[in-house]
Scaffold this motif. Structure first.
Motif: not given
Length: 361
Positions: A83-87, A92-99, A101-107, A136-140
């Motif tokens: 188990v790991e934080p969601w990534r 263009g950046e690998e982000r994980y955890g709550a940050p 989520i917020y990166a997706c809101h801004l996108r 964005e990298r995997t499309g998943a």
């Protein structure tokens, strides 16, 4: 008069704690941890990057309400069963955890998904939600509970449109700075009653407390004291802000030994087994998380919300990568010599945060 009062909240939490079988508090260890915590009051050495949009004050308030509904279930299973934080790769950046989520809101905002508009929220589809959280990298799309996240956006849009002229500002203006009011018109009370899918979670109120706690902590970004938007979140009763009953805070509290867990709960934590939602086991660690934080705050002479970041970020940034023999330069920790798991119960170092399929935290 609303059934949702702060006194009623604490009464229910204390009743859960009084009959708990899986979680107890160690007040001698709490005193030791409080002594370390006293030296960390006002310290922020976690270097957590959380992107915030550049918005006018009213829009920033709307963003807080909308984004706050998705601050839950931000972990994932790995291919190896861990188990790991969601990534996700976002912009263009690998982000994980709550940050992440917020990166997706801004996108979303940047690419024309106007989640600040109630009509847009109501119109969103599951395909929109999938694109919202796409890597964005995997499309998943690996974030859990997408239908539930969509339902929350639908509810927020619908209720804002029907009751608040499309704006969170209207709700805040009516509340006049109170979280809880005798007439039931406090901010917390209206979120609980009017947005039950998004903010219900009584008596723990995690998303309510985290969303409003973040607004209160960041209120200077809305403008100088006395300006209209700032006045809306300069709370008259900040003593009623509790720490969020999530999964990282109990993780920190049982690792350092403030909370002690039963063998049954310990086994689930070590084996990465789901805890049943709304089970006594889940309700106990959530209730004790809030109550233990209150006891720490009382001992230190501060309000509970002043411990919110420390108790969350310690788990997210320090407890999660910590292990016996860890390089202290890699994972610095002021609690290490006091930590119950690290110094006296190394098997507990294998315990992860509690895993629950829930829309609340």
């Amino acid at each position: 008069m609303s059934m949702y009062t702060h006194d009623a909240m604490l009464a229910e939490l204390r009743a859960i704690a009084a009959s708990a079988r899986h979680v107890t508090i160690d007040r001698e260890q709490l005193a030791r941890v409080a002594a370390v915590l006293r030296g960390r009051l006002g310290v922020d050495d976690f270097h957590i990057r959380r992107d915030c949009p550049s918005l006018a004050p009213a829009e920033a308030l709307q963003f807080s309400l909308v984004a706050g509904t998705h601050n839950f279930l931000i972990w994932q299973r790995t291919s190896g069963g861990g188990v790991e934080p969601w990534r996700a790769c976002v912009d263009g950046e690998e982000r994980y955890g709550a940050p992440a989520i917020y990166a997706c809101h801004l996108r979303a905002l940047r690419t024309g998904r106007n989640i600040l508009d109630a009509d847009y929220l109501v119109s969103m589809t599951l395909a929109d939600m999938e694109d919202y959280y796409r890597d964005e990298r995997t499309g998943a799309v690996t974030l859990q509970f997408l239908p539930q996240r969509l339902a929350k956006f639908h509810e927020v849009g619908r209720v804002l449109r029907e009751r608040y002229s499309g704006s969170f500002v209207t709700l805040l203006e009516r509340a006049e700075g109170w979280l809880f009011r005798p007439d039931g018109q406090g901010i917390a009370q209206r979120l609980l009653e009017d947005f039950p899918l998004s903010y219900g979670d009584w008596p723990f109120c995690k998303l309510v407390m985290v969303t409003l706690g973040n607004l209160y902590a960041d209120r200077e970004h809305l403008g100088p004291a006395g300006t209209p938007a700032r006045a809306l979140v300069d709370l008259r009763d900040p003593e009623h802000l509790e720490v969020g009953a999530d999964y990282y805070r109990p993780f920190f509290l049982y690792r350092v030994g403030v909370l002690r867990v039963s063998e049954a709960l310990r086994a689930r934590l070590q084996q990465r087994v789901l805890v049943e939602r709304d089970s006594p086991m889940e309700r106990e660690y959530r209730a004790w998380t809030i109550l233990a934080a209150r006891e720490l705050a009382e001992r230190l002479g501060v309000l509970p919300h002043e411990l919110a970041k420390e108790t969350w970020a310690m788990a997210f940034m320090r407890c999660r990568p910590c292990h016996p023999g860890v390089d202290p330069q890699v994972v610095p920790c002021d609690y290490r010599e006091t930590c119950h798991a690290y110094t006296r119960d190394p098997a507990l170092m294998d315990a992860l945060w509690p895993l629950v399929h829930t829309p609340w935290y």
